[in-house]
Design a protein around this motif. Structure first.
Motif, PDB file in Angstrom:
ATOM      1  N   PRO A 155       7.864 -35.527 -17.153  1.00  0.00           N
ATOM      2  CA  PRO A 155       8.241 -35.988 -15.814  1.00  0.00           C
ATOM      3  C   PRO A 155       9.448 -36.916 -15.904  1.00  0.00           C
ATOM      4  CG  PRO A 155       6.278 -37.135 -16.594  1.00  0.00           C
ATOM      5  CD  PRO A 155       6.623 -36.095 -17.635  1.00  0.00           C
ATOM      6  N   GLY A 156      10.264 -36.893 -14.893  1.00  0.00           N
ATOM      7  CA  GLY A 156      11.449 -37.742 -14.916  1.00  0.00           C
ATOM      8  C   GLY A 156      11.962 -38.008 -13.532  1.00  0.00           C
ATOM      9  N   LEU A 157      13.012 -38.777 -13.465  1.00  0.00           N
ATOM     10  CA  LEU A 157      13.598 -39.132 -12.185  1.00  0.00           C
ATOM     11  C   LEU A 157      14.485 -38.016 -11.627  1.00  0.00           C
ATOM     12  CD1 LEU A 157      14.587 -42.819 -12.954  1.00  0.00           C
ATOM     13  CD2 LEU A 157      12.612 -41.988 -11.662  1.00  0.00           C
TER      14      LEU A 157
END
Length: 187
Positions: free
Chosen positions: A179-181
């Motif tokens: 998951p990331g921005l």
């Protein structure tokens, strides 16, 4: 201090490596609040009534312990919103009568400032050292031993992690996207 970023290096130098006790004390009284606090791996002064004199005593003892101190502030980061100065420092501290040659050690200092009448004063100081850097101040030949111990801890952690994974405590199942921005995929 009117401009903490540009003035702090000189203040730190005068507080820790002043040529005379009167200079150190005058600097301390000029730049440190009356209720200042101090935290270090070997001591702690809680901010409050009378704490300023206790912090001054720590600085004076520091100077007595080492008749010659070299200190360089390598970088300063100022967070004006939170009244914080972060200092990356290198110091060479030689304990009086120590048979060991002094070696430079790295230190990270967090200063909490208080603004009064447009000037900034040191209200709290926190000193942070890595264990091997701290040992370099006290008994320099033991620094490599501490570094070796730290490396062995990493090796042990790796072994324990593999054992834990085999036992099912923290097993990696297969490829998944982290998951990331924002998305790192390229089209």
């Amino acid at each position: 201090m009117q401009n903490p970023v540009s003035e702090i290096s000189a203040v730190v130098s005068l507080l820790t490596a002043a040529a005379a006790p009167d200079i150190q004390q005058a600097t301390f009284r000029k730049y440190v609040t009356s209720d200042a606090g101090f935290r270090h791996p070997l001591c702690n002064v809680t901010p409050g009534p009378g704490s300023r004199e206790r912090v001054l005593g720590v600085y004076q003892w520091y100077r007595i312990l080492s008749p010659h101190i070299d200190i360089t502030v390598k970088s300063v980061v100022h967070d004006p919103e939170n009244h914080i100065l972060l200092l990356d420092v290198v110091q060479t501290f030689h304990v009086r009568f120590s048979p060991f040659k002094p070696v430079p050690s790295n230190l990270f200092i967090r200063l909490t400032l208080r603004e009064e009448n447009g000037l900034h004063y040191i209200a709290f100081q926190e000193d942070f050292y890595h264990p091997d850097e701290f040992m370099a101040l006290l008994i320099p030949p033991l620094s490599p031993v501490i570094r070796t111990g730290l490396s062995l801890t990493v090796t042990a952690s790796d072994i324990y992690a593999k054992i834990g994974q085999v036992l099912g405590f923290w097993s990696v199942g297969g490829p998944i996207e982290a998951p990331g921005l924002y998305d790192h995929r390229r089209d």
